[in-house]
Design a protein around this motif. Structure first.
Motif, short mmCIF file in Angstrom:
data_model
loop_
_atom_site.label_atom_id
_atom_site.label_comp_id
_atom_site.label_asym_id
_atom_site.label_seq_id
_atom_site.Cartn_x
_atom_site.Cartn_y
_atom_site.Cartn_z
N GLY A 15 -23.70 -23.76 7.79
CA GLY A 15 -23.05 -22.45 7.98
C GLY A 15 -24.23 -21.50 7.69
O GLY A 15 -25.53 -21.81 7.33
N ASP A 16 -23.86 -20.12 7.65
CA ASP A 16 -24.83 -18.94 7.50
C ASP A 16 -25.17 -19.01 6.01
O ASP A 16 -24.29 -19.12 5.00
CB ASP A 16 -23.90 -17.81 7.97
N SER A 54 -28.68 -22.23 2.00
CA SER A 54 -29.70 -22.25 3.12
C SER A 54 -30.90 -23.06 2.71
O SER A 54 -31.01 -23.62 1.55
CB SER A 54 -30.35 -20.74 3.02
N ILE A 55 -31.89 -23.19 3.39
CA ILE A 55 -33.07 -23.92 3.32
C ILE A 55 -34.20 -22.91 3.43
O ILE A 55 -34.45 -22.36 4.42
CB ILE A 55 -33.04 -25.16 4.39
N PRO A 56 -35.32 -22.79 2.10
CA PRO A 56 -36.22 -22.12 2.41
C PRO A 56 -37.18 -22.46 3.65
O PRO A 56 -37.58 -23.66 3.71
CB PRO A 56 -36.88 -22.19 1.09
N TYR A 57 -37.75 -21.60 4.36
CA TYR A 57 -38.43 -21.86 5.66
C TYR A 57 -39.83 -21.20 5.50
O TYR A 57 -40.11 -20.03 5.13
CB TYR A 57 -37.76 -21.04 6.64
N HIS A 77 -35.39 -17.89 5.72
CA HIS A 77 -34.59 -19.18 5.30
C HIS A 77 -33.93 -19.60 6.56
O HIS A 77 -33.96 -18.78 7.63
CB HIS A 77 -33.31 -18.54 4.15
N LYS A 78 -33.62 -20.85 6.51
CA LYS A 78 -32.93 -21.46 7.65
C LYS A 78 -31.43 -22.06 7.23
O LYS A 78 -31.10 -22.01 6.20
CB LYS A 78 -33.63 -22.72 8.05
N ALA A 123 -33.48 -14.34 14.00
CA ALA A 123 -33.57 -15.38 14.94
C ALA A 123 -32.42 -16.25 15.03
O ALA A 123 -31.91 -16.07 13.96
CB ALA A 123 -34.98 -16.17 15.05
N PRO A 124 -32.17 -17.00 16.18
CA PRO A 124 -30.85 -17.78 16.00
C PRO A 124 -30.70 -18.63 14.68
O PRO A 124 -29.46 -18.72 14.47
CB PRO A 124 -31.00 -18.76 17.32
N THR A 125 -31.71 -19.07 14.27
CA THR A 125 -31.64 -19.95 13.16
C THR A 125 -32.60 -19.52 11.69
O THR A 125 -32.46 -20.30 11.00
CB THR A 125 -31.97 -21.51 13.23
N ILE A 126 -32.90 -18.34 12.10
CA ILE A 126 -34.05 -17.78 10.79
C ILE A 126 -33.43 -16.66 10.35
O ILE A 126 -32.97 -15.52 10.82
CB ILE A 126 -35.43 -17.73 11.64
N TRP A 127 -33.31 -16.51 9.04
CA TRP A 127 -32.71 -15.32 8.17
C TRP A 127 -34.09 -14.81 7.44
O TRP A 127 -34.88 -15.49 6.84
CB TRP A 127 -31.24 -15.64 7.31
N VAL A 128 -33.89 -13.61 6.94
CA VAL A 128 -34.74 -12.96 6.20
C VAL A 128 -34.15 -12.31 4.95
O VAL A 128 -33.04 -11.87 5.02
CB VAL A 128 -35.69 -11.72 6.98
#
Length: 290
Positions: free
Chosen positions: A246-247, A263-266, A241-242, A220-225
């Protein structure tokens, strides 16, 4: 007398089968209509019992209690990989029981094409006839290799695997798959759908010191897996992760350990709970009784 009892049992069974014929409903469902070759192709069979008594579906040496009829896009019936034996299933009166099956383990579904499938369920004592489900059409396609790497198995000399990350575009969305290949035979051991991803950010892939594959992609635009796949094909986990500054990116330490950096764990559940707590606090009145 023994022969008479056997005859009576057969007559009662046939009478029950005739009565139940219109009172057993079979339906199948599939989570998707599009699959990548090598992926698990799951089908769920639901049996509803309106026969007037409990039914135990149990196969024999000659006939199983359930069969699948699979045909290719040319209308040619597919031949199962081997004779199948499935454990029995009891369906109490008035209830619906379901069982899931993997068609890719029953039929050779490695070639791209369109297929159709329906299930046939048999009562105890039935041979070829049974209760037929609805028919479902589905498609098996190939995916474009995005990344691949051959690796040796730790502690197993001569055994190698090939990791692949596959990119599949259905025309509506881009999907990412992780695949583990037996490098000696060239056959897929496991293919996992990692889900939809946003293609304007390229996925990152690397291996750690245990030959585990790490895949980092934008969901998603701000969510990484961050997904992890082992050499035996198991999906070890997928963490969210959020963006930080940066990325996010995969970082490998000097001893080969891979982690997600920047990153920030989400945790969506924790975030939803925190939002709910804030709403409850805002619901308090502006005045307090003393």
């Amino acid at each position: 007398m023994t022969g008479l009892r056997s005859l009576l049992r057969i007559l009662l069974l046939l009478a029950f089968a005739g009565t139940a014929a219109a009172q057993v409903e079979v339906r199948i469902q599939m989570a998707s209509r599009n699959y990548v070759a090598g992926e698990t192709i799951g089908v769920t069979v639901s049996v509803t019992n309106h026969s007037g008594q409990d039914i135990v579906f149990q196969g024999t040496k000659e006939y199983g209690w359930i069969d699948f009829n699979l045909t290719s896009n040319r209308g040619v019936p597919m031949t199962p990989l081997a004779k199948q034996a499935f454990g029995g299933m009891k369906v109490p009166l008035g209830q619906t029981m379901s069982r899931s099956f993997d068609l890719s383990r029953i039929y050779p579904l490695k070639e791209m094409g369109n297929y159709s499938v329906y299930a046939m369920v048999r009562l105890p004592g039935q041979s070829r006839d049974g209760f037929v489900s609805n028919r479902i059409l589905f498609n098996v396609d190939t995916a474009r290799p995005y990344w691949s790497q051959k690796v040796g198995l730790p502690g197993k000399a001569g055994q190698t695997r090939e990791y692949r990350v596959l990119d599949y575009n259905s025309g509506r969305k881009s999907m990412l798959y992780a695949q583990v290949i037996n490098a000696r035979t060239g056959t897929p051991m496991q293919t996992h759908s990692l889900g939809e991803y946003l293609a304007f950010r390229k996925p990152s892939v690397t291996l750690d010191n245990r030959q585990v594959m790490h895949v980092l992609y934008l969901k998603a635009p701000t969510i990484w897996v961050h997904a992890r796949i082992s050499p035996d094909g198991s999906l070890l986990g997928a963490e969210l992760h959020k963006n930080a500054a940066g990325d996010p990116l995969l970082m490998t330490s000097a001893d080969g350990v891979v982690q997600v950096g920047n990153s920030i764990p989400y945790d969506p559940k924790a975030e939803a709970a925190a939002r709910a707590k804030v709403r409850k606090a805002s619901d308090r009145p502006n005045f307090l009784f003393q």
